[in-house]
Design a protein around this motif. Structure first.
Motif, PDB file in Angstrom:
ATOM      1  N   MET A   1       0.812  -1.221   0.000  1.00  0.00           N
ATOM      2  CA  MET A   1       0.000   0.000   0.000  1.00  0.00           C
ATOM      3  C   MET A   1       0.851   1.278   0.000  1.00  0.00           C
ATOM      4  O   MET A   1       0.470   2.281  -0.569  1.00  0.00           O
ATOM      5  CB  MET A   1      -0.903  -0.015   1.223  1.00  0.00           C
ATOM      6  CG  MET A   1      -2.136   0.827   1.051  1.00  0.00           C
ATOM      7  SD  MET A   1      -3.266   0.598   2.416  1.00  0.00           S
ATOM      8  CE  MET A   1      -2.980   2.080   3.350  1.00  0.00           C
ATOM      9  N   ILE A   2       2.007   1.188   0.692  1.00  0.00           N
ATOM     10  CA  ILE A   2       2.885   2.376   0.711  1.00  0.00           C
ATOM     11  C   ILE A   2       4.265   2.045   0.149  1.00  0.00           C
ATOM     12  O   ILE A   2       5.245   2.722   0.440  1.00  0.00           O
ATOM     13  CB  ILE A   2       2.994   2.993   2.127  1.00  0.00           C
ATOM     14  CG1 ILE A   2       3.486   1.946   3.128  1.00  0.00           C
ATOM     15  CG2 ILE A   2       1.696   3.608   2.568  1.00  0.00           C
ATOM     16  CD1 ILE A   2       3.940   2.548   4.443  1.00  0.00           C
ATOM     17  N   GLN A   3       4.309   0.993  -0.690  1.00  0.00           N
ATOM     18  CA  GLN A   3       5.589   0.587  -1.281  1.00  0.00           C
ATOM     19  C   GLN A   3       6.234   1.753  -2.043  1.00  0.00           C
ATOM     20  O   GLN A   3       5.579   2.415  -2.823  1.00  0.00           O
ATOM     21  CB  GLN A   3       5.357  -0.583  -2.232  1.00  0.00           C
ATOM     22  CG  GLN A   3       6.635  -1.176  -2.788  1.00  0.00           C
ATOM     23  CD  GLN A   3       6.356  -2.350  -3.712  1.00  0.00           C
ATOM     24  OE1 GLN A   3       5.400  -3.086  -3.525  1.00  0.00           O
ATOM     25  NE2 GLN A   3       7.205  -2.512  -4.718  1.00  0.00           N
ATOM     26  N   GLY A   4       7.511   1.964  -1.763  1.00  0.00           N
ATOM     27  CA  GLY A   4       8.261   2.974  -2.503  1.00  0.00           C
ATOM     28  C   GLY A   4       8.332   4.330  -1.832  1.00  0.00           C
ATOM     29  O   GLY A   4       8.994   5.245  -2.339  1.00  0.00           O
ATOM     30  N   TRP A   5       7.689   4.497  -0.646  1.00  0.00           N
ATOM     31  CA  TRP A   5       7.655   5.830  -0.030  1.00  0.00           C
ATOM     32  C   TRP A   5       9.055   6.337   0.297  1.00  0.00           C
ATOM     33  O   TRP A   5       9.354   7.522   0.114  1.00  0.00           O
ATOM     34  CB  TRP A   5       6.768   5.845   1.228  1.00  0.00           C
ATOM     35  CG  TRP A   5       7.365   5.138   2.413  1.00  0.00           C
ATOM     36  CD1 TRP A   5       7.212   3.832   2.742  1.00  0.00           C
ATOM     37  CD2 TRP A   5       8.242   5.701   3.399  1.00  0.00           C
ATOM     38  NE1 TRP A   5       7.922   3.539   3.866  1.00  0.00           N
ATOM     39  CE2 TRP A   5       8.567   4.673   4.295  1.00  0.00           C
ATOM     40  CE3 TRP A   5       8.778   6.976   3.618  1.00  0.00           C
ATOM     41  CZ2 TRP A   5       9.415   4.871   5.389  1.00  0.00           C
ATOM     42  CZ3 TRP A   5       9.621   7.175   4.704  1.00  0.00           C
ATOM     43  CH2 TRP A   5       9.923   6.134   5.582  1.00  0.00           C
ATOM     44  N   SER A   6       9.918   5.410   0.755  1.00  0.00           N
ATOM     45  CA  SER A   6      11.243   5.868   1.198  1.00  0.00           C
ATOM     46  C   SER A   6      12.069   6.351   0.002  1.00  0.00           C
ATOM     47  O   SER A   6      12.858   7.292   0.125  1.00  0.00           O
ATOM     48  CB  SER A   6      11.969   4.770   1.968  1.00  0.00           C
ATOM     49  OG  SER A   6      12.135   3.652   1.130  1.00  0.00           O
ATOM     50  N   ALA A   7      11.875   5.719  -1.173  1.00  0.00           N
ATOM     51  CA  ALA A   7      12.611   6.158  -2.367  1.00  0.00           C
ATOM     52  C   ALA A   7      12.158   7.553  -2.791  1.00  0.00           C
ATOM     53  O   ALA A   7      12.976   8.398  -3.168  1.00  0.00           O
ATOM     54  CB  ALA A   7      12.382   5.165  -3.505  1.00  0.00           C
ATOM     55  N   VAL A   8      10.849   7.785  -2.718  1.00  0.00           N
ATOM     56  CA  VAL A   8      10.307   9.094  -3.104  1.00  0.00           C
ATOM     57  C   VAL A   8      10.827  10.166  -2.136  1.00  0.00           C
ATOM     58  O   VAL A   8      11.267  11.247  -2.559  1.00  0.00           O
ATOM     59  CB  VAL A   8       8.755   9.053  -3.113  1.00  0.00           C
ATOM     60  CG1 VAL A   8       8.170  10.433  -3.392  1.00  0.00           C
ATOM     61  CG2 VAL A   8       8.261   8.048  -4.151  1.00  0.00           C
ATOM     62  N   TYR A   9      10.821   9.834  -0.850  1.00  0.00           N
ATOM     63  CA  TYR A   9      11.303  10.806   0.147  1.00  0.00           C
ATOM     64  C   TYR A   9      12.814  11.020  -0.018  1.00  0.00           C
ATOM     65  O   TYR A   9      13.302  12.149   0.072  1.00  0.00           O
ATOM     66  CB  TYR A   9      10.982  10.327   1.569  1.00  0.00           C
ATOM     67  CG  TYR A   9      11.440  11.322   2.614  1.00  0.00           C
ATOM     68  CD1 TYR A   9      10.767  12.527   2.781  1.00  0.00           C
ATOM     69  CD2 TYR A   9      12.553  11.080   3.397  1.00  0.00           C
ATOM     70  CE1 TYR A   9      11.196  13.466   3.713  1.00  0.00           C
ATOM     71  CE2 TYR A   9      12.992  12.008   4.330  1.00  0.00           C
ATOM     72  CZ  TYR A   9      12.315  13.202   4.481  1.00  0.00           C
ATOM     73  OH  TYR A   9      12.745  14.128   5.386  1.00  0.00           O
ATOM     74  N   TYR A  10      13.537   9.936  -0.289  1.00  0.00           N
ATOM     75  CA  TYR A  10      14.992  10.023  -0.451  1.00  0.00           C
ATOM     76  C   TYR A  10      15.349  10.994  -1.586  1.00  0.00           C
ATOM     77  O   TYR A  10      16.241  11.818  -1.464  1.00  0.00           O
ATOM     78  CB  TYR A  10      15.561   8.637  -0.732  1.00  0.00           C
ATOM     79  CG  TYR A  10      17.038   8.617  -1.000  1.00  0.00           C
ATOM     80  CD1 TYR A  10      17.963   8.743   0.034  1.00  0.00           C
ATOM     81  CD2 TYR A  10      17.533   8.467  -2.296  1.00  0.00           C
ATOM     82  CE1 TYR A  10      19.329   8.733  -0.208  1.00  0.00           C
ATOM     83  CE2 TYR A  10      18.890   8.450  -2.557  1.00  0.00           C
ATOM     84  CZ  TYR A  10      19.776   8.588  -1.510  1.00  0.00           C
ATOM     85  OH  TYR A  10      21.133   8.587  -1.766  1.00  0.00           O
ATOM     86  N   ARG A  11      14.606  10.886  -2.693  1.00  0.00           N
ATOM     87  CA  ARG A  11      14.858  11.785  -3.832  1.00  0.00           C
ATOM     88  C   ARG A  11      14.654  13.238  -3.426  1.00  0.00           C
ATOM     89  O   ARG A  11      15.480  14.104  -3.724  1.00  0.00           O
ATOM     90  CB  ARG A  11      13.928  11.409  -4.990  1.00  0.00           C
ATOM     91  CG  ARG A  11      13.982  12.385  -6.127  1.00  0.00           C
ATOM     92  CD  ARG A  11      13.031  12.090  -7.259  1.00  0.00           C
ATOM     93  NE  ARG A  11      13.015  13.252  -8.121  1.00  0.00           N
ATOM     94  CZ  ARG A  11      12.153  14.257  -7.997  1.00  0.00           C
ATOM     95  NH1 ARG A  11      11.207  14.216  -7.088  1.00  0.00           N
ATOM     96  NH2 ARG A  11      12.236  15.306  -8.787  1.00  0.00           N
ATOM     97  N   GLU A  12      13.552  13.503  -2.736  1.00  0.00           N
ATOM     98  CA  GLU A  12      13.271  14.876  -2.304  1.00  0.00           C
ATOM     99  C   GLU A  12      14.336  15.353  -1.316  1.00  0.00           C
ATOM    100  O   GLU A  12      14.748  16.513  -1.353  1.00  0.00           O
ATOM    101  CB  GLU A  12      11.883  14.958  -1.658  1.00  0.00           C
ATOM    102  CG  GLU A  12      10.724  14.742  -2.631  1.00  0.00           C
ATOM    103  CD  GLU A  12      10.469  15.946  -3.536  1.00  0.00           C
ATOM    104  OE1 GLU A  12      11.129  16.980  -3.368  1.00  0.00           O
ATOM    105  OE2 GLU A  12       9.617  15.829  -4.450  1.00  0.00           O
ATOM    106  N   ALA A  13      14.774  14.443  -0.434  1.00  0.00           N
ATOM    107  CA  ALA A  13      15.793  14.816   0.553  1.00  0.00           C
ATOM    108  C   ALA A  13      17.108  15.165  -0.143  1.00  0.00           C
ATOM    109  O   ALA A  13      17.801  16.115   0.243  1.00  0.00           O
ATOM    110  CB  ALA A  13      15.989  13.677   1.552  1.00  0.00           C
TER     111      ALA A  13
END
Lengths: 248, 278
Positions: A1-13
């Motif tokens: 359901m929330i797969q990939g959230w850390s990658a999306v946040y990592y990019r923004e970070a």
């Protein structure tokens, strides 16, 4: 359901780190101008007192912190806009096995990070003007909930808009009026009942109220915190639905 | 490996795809040809879950893209037509983000980043910001990135458009090597020589449907081996012949100048659709 959230946040970070000082300096501009113009300037005018025994600057700083958390959390919409229409990064993310909930969570966390960073800077700027609010956990909780709501709303609406011009229009019609009317610069309680009723529909009014109460040791408006939380979850679900449907 | 079954898509009144049926075999380098606006990119977007079709079914590796998009996407690598790298990040950072998007473990991300960049001869630019790279280098990074998670199917949407001939030929070698590694490649292009050089099979897209399908040799053999181009009162006319001598004799008998050349896929497309590709 929330797969990939850390990658999306990592990019923004990564992008935030790359922009570093430039981004932090930009975050300081509006609060600094408001502190100078409204706090230092207009605040000295006789009759421009604060509220409930506070000086105008003491009244203003928590409201400005709430406003900064809103505008910076909202700015994630602009980043998504550029990623969608200009750099086409959104397609790269959409063609990866990232769940819509994961995308929204990553972007919302990025918006909250910006929002909270901007609030910290506003509080520090307030300190330069001699205002030292009590910034306890409830103060930050109110700002977190505020940035959660606005970042979620930003992600959801970013999926609806079709161009950069739409983005500017949304900011002009939603964020700018809220910034001026949502209890940042004047106490909503001093307005007639009908006007108070209208302004209490604005999430920022509740964030300003809660942050101000927490900062000055007044009684906490728990209803405001509850409303912000509920509105945040509703906006988050709206964003997930919009991202899931963001296909041609 | 790829199945399109009656895929249809319209944008308002304009029909981009009007019932496309196609089977691409595992390990094949399949070229999907058509003029600009024929629906090539729309097909790729449907196969990669970026666009929902109005009708029909798209399968990648046996997975229904519309029903199980996350599983289908995990099997695919996509090199989009437009450069979609983060310009403010370095090459390595772009690769790192991609690895995380595909949930690759840390060690694997590092090793595959190094391998993929090495394969595309971009290792020395790993710490460079994307904005500092040339067009050809950006393309190579995009291909390296798409290969990083070892997809079973690689979608290349006009990967060589706008590149100079030297870089284009370099990328052809890269594509050949990827195909030899067992990856199925779905390539859209409107460069005829690219399809002729690379493709195991070719499909021509025209009027929203597949107008011709086969190996380049099969398709061209249907016309002959030699072509004679000559101007007549109505414009350019092309005639086809099996043997060079026949073609030469025909050309010599014409009142004006003529060009004798080998038949190519452009001729096939023109014969099938009555239009030029580019």
């Amino acid at each position: 359901m929330i797969q990939g959230w850390s990658a999306v946040y990592y990019r923004e970070a990564l992008l935030m780190r790359r922009r570093g000082l430039k981004m932090l300096a930009t975050m300081c501009v509006s609060p600094l101008l408001y502190l100078l113009a409204f706090g230092w300037g207009l605040g000295q005018v006789e009759g421009m007192g604060g509220h409930a025994g506070l000086s105008y600057l003491q009244f203003l700083v928590p409201g400005l912190a709430a406003m900064s958390s809103m505008t910076q959390a909202w700015s994630v919409a602009g980043e998504i806009n550029v990623a969608r229409f200009y750099w086409r990064i959104f397609d790269e993310i959409q063609s990866a096995p990232v769940a819509p909930g994961g995308y929204v969570l990553g972007e919302v966390l990025a918006g909250m990070t910006r929002g909270l960073l901007a609030s910290v800077l506003t509080v520090l700027l307030g300190a330069l003007f001699g205002v030292h609010p009590w910034c306890g956990p409830v103060f930050w909780l109110a700002l977190m909930l505020n940035s959660f709501f606005f970042a979620s709303l930003a992600v959801g609406l970013a999926m609806l808009i079709k161009s950069h011009a739409d983005q500017a229009m949304l900011t002009s019609f939603v964020i700018t009026p809220m910034a001026f009317l949502g209890g940042t610069f004047f106490p909503v309680e001093r307005l007639p009942d009908w006007a108070q009723g209208l302004l209490l529909c604005l999430p920022l009014t509740h964030a300003s109220r809660a942050a101000r109460a927490a900062a000055t040791g007044a009684e906490l408006p728990l209803t405001s915190l509850g409303l912000l939380l509920a509105a945040g979850f509703a906006a988050f679900l709206f964003a997930v639905r919009r991202v899931a449907r963001a296909k041609d | 490996m790829i199945v399109l079954d009656g895929i249809a898509k319209s944008y308002g009144p304009r029909k981009a795809l009007a019932g496309v049926d196609l089977h691409v075999r595992a390990g094949e380098l399949f070229a999907y040809l058509g003029p600009n606006g024929a629906g090539k990119t729309t097909t790729i977007r449907i196969l990669t879950g970026l666009t929902l079709p109005d009708g029909g079914r798209a399968l990648v590796g046996g997975v229904d893209v519309a029903a199980e998009p996350t599983q289908a996407k995990a099997l695919c690598g996509v090199v989009a037509q437009a450069v979609n790298l983060d310009q403010d990040l370095t090459v390595a950072e772009n690769m790192e983000v991609h690895g995380r998007l595909f949930c690759m473990p840390k060690q694997l991300r590092r090793s595959r980043t190094a391998e993929s960049l090495e394969r595309l001869e971009m290792s020395d630019r790993s710490a460079s910001l994307v904005r500092e790279l040339s067009g050809g280098q950006r393309r190579r990074v995009m291909i390296a990135r798409a290969l990083m998670h070892e997809p079973r199917v690689l979608f290349l949407d006009e990967p060589t458009v706008g590149l100079d001939p030297t870089i284009r030929r370099k990328l052809w070698t890269v594509m050949k090597r990827i195909r030899e590694g067992g990856t199925t490649i779905f390539l859209t292009t409107h460069y005829i020589e690219e399809a002729e050089f690379l493709a195991d099979r070719v499909a021509f897209l025209h009027g929203g449907a597949v107008a011709a399908l086969g190996t380049p040799q099969e398709l061209m053999a249907g016309l002959g081996a030699w072509a004679v181009d000559a101007l007549n009162g109505e414009g350019m006319q092309t005639d086809y012949f099996q043997h060079r001598d026949e073609a030469q004799a025909f050309g010599s008998g014409l009142p004006g100048p003529f060009t004798l050349r080998r038949v190519n896929l452009e001729d096939v497309f023109h014969r099938v659709t009555g239009r030029k590709l580019a």
